[in-house]
Design a protein around this motif. Sequence first.
Motif, PDB file in Angstrom:
ATOM      1  N   LEU A 152       0.835  -1.204   0.000  1.00  0.00           N
ATOM      2  CA  LEU A 152       0.000   0.000   0.000  1.00  0.00           C
ATOM      3  C   LEU A 152       0.870   1.254   0.000  1.00  0.00           C
ATOM      4  N   ALA A 153       1.929   1.250   0.774  1.00  0.00           N
ATOM      5  CA  ALA A 153       2.820   2.414   0.835  1.00  0.00           C
ATOM      6  C   ALA A 153       3.449   2.693  -0.530  1.00  0.00           C
ATOM      7  N   ASP A 154       3.896   1.623  -1.211  1.00  0.00           N
ATOM      8  CA  ASP A 154       4.488   1.818  -2.539  1.00  0.00           C
ATOM      9  C   ASP A 154       3.463   2.341  -3.526  1.00  0.00           C
ATOM     10  N   ALA A 155       2.219   1.823  -3.445  1.00  0.00           N
ATOM     11  CA  ALA A 155       1.171   2.283  -4.358  1.00  0.00           C
ATOM     12  C   ALA A 155       0.863   3.759  -4.136  1.00  0.00           C
ATOM     13  N   LEU A 156       0.805   4.206  -2.882  1.00  0.00           N
ATOM     14  CA  LEU A 156       0.544   5.614  -2.587  1.00  0.00           C
ATOM     15  C   LEU A 156       1.711   6.495  -3.020  1.00  0.00           C
TER      16      LEU A 156
END
Length: 388
Positions: free
Chosen positions: A264-268
């Motif tokens: 999720l952090a990479d996607a954001l």
Amino acid sequence: MTAVPVLTPTSRVLTWCLHLLFVALLALAAARAVADGSPEAGAVVAVAVTCAVVYAAGPLLPRVRTSRPAALWWLVAVGLVWLVLLVLTADGVWVAFPLYFLQLHLLPRRQGLVAVIVTALAAITAFAVHQGSFAPAAAIGPALGAAVAVAVVWGYQALYRESERRRNLIEELTATRADLAEAQHAAGVLAERERLAHEIHDTLAQGLSSIQLLLRAAERTLPDTAGNAARYVEQARQAAADNLAEARRFVVALSPPALDDTTLADALERLCATISARHRTTARFHLAGDPVPLPTAHEVALLRIGQAALANTVRHADASTADVTLSYRGEYVTLEVVDDGVGFDPEHSGFGLTAMRTRTEALDGIFTVESSRGHGTTVSARLPKECP
């Protein structure tokens, strides 16, 4: 140069009626002067014709129809010629009535009212001079005509504004319904993809994994002399392993595309980089705390909220920067989007914020919006790390 607003079909009809009334009253003044044998009959006719020609120039000349300053100069010219007619004959008073409508149409609200009052006073004064005395009854006609003109024009303008407001509301409602239908369709697709992923993971994938383990155990217990059986078991185990890999690939394919092979952090962070590259707003991502695995529904919700909040920032906030912070604190994970834009009144939020709030509260989360005019906006969604 400021263009005169385009008339509506209804106002075109009223405009033509105004043209006919103006010309008819000029003709009446000229005809009465001739019929009464007035010494100024020739001058009255000449001035009436001149006034009609000057008036006709307005609708015919392109510059008068497209330039407000030119239209105002034309209105002054018509008024000056009318004043000359008013000096020559008392019948020029009646031309004041269409002039009221013309002034209210071409001038701003306050200036138009002042012009109407001045025109009415000029008409009353000229009539009194021609009659040789002032009578209150003589002021009723021009004053009543001015009042009627103001009431009609302002009433029509109010109705037209209300009609435009309703038309805009209908268009906004139509667009909102389309967005809602699209969001419901996307939510349905997402829910079905997640359901299938869970079903495959909990049934097919688990079954294949169990088969593989059992076959591996059977392979180890077979004697070395049972070569064919061992070979068949190995083949079955390999087939189970291949199908398990296929099932897992299928589960991954049903997950949200933005979360494929990433966190999720990479996607954001990738979302912020995309926003910064494509728009004037600089989006920065911050990670606080130690990331932990979240349920798929939570990750999807936080990603969608981040996308929607940044989309609102780009479209409406006129912001130069936006900070996206993903925080893992205690039993909760929080996504916060802060921009330095123009801000708005949270009491009049649109469909996008409502959808974000609904998505958050469906997972037992807390959604907040803090904003005010000229002080930016803060959107925050807090979710429990575990499924409710």
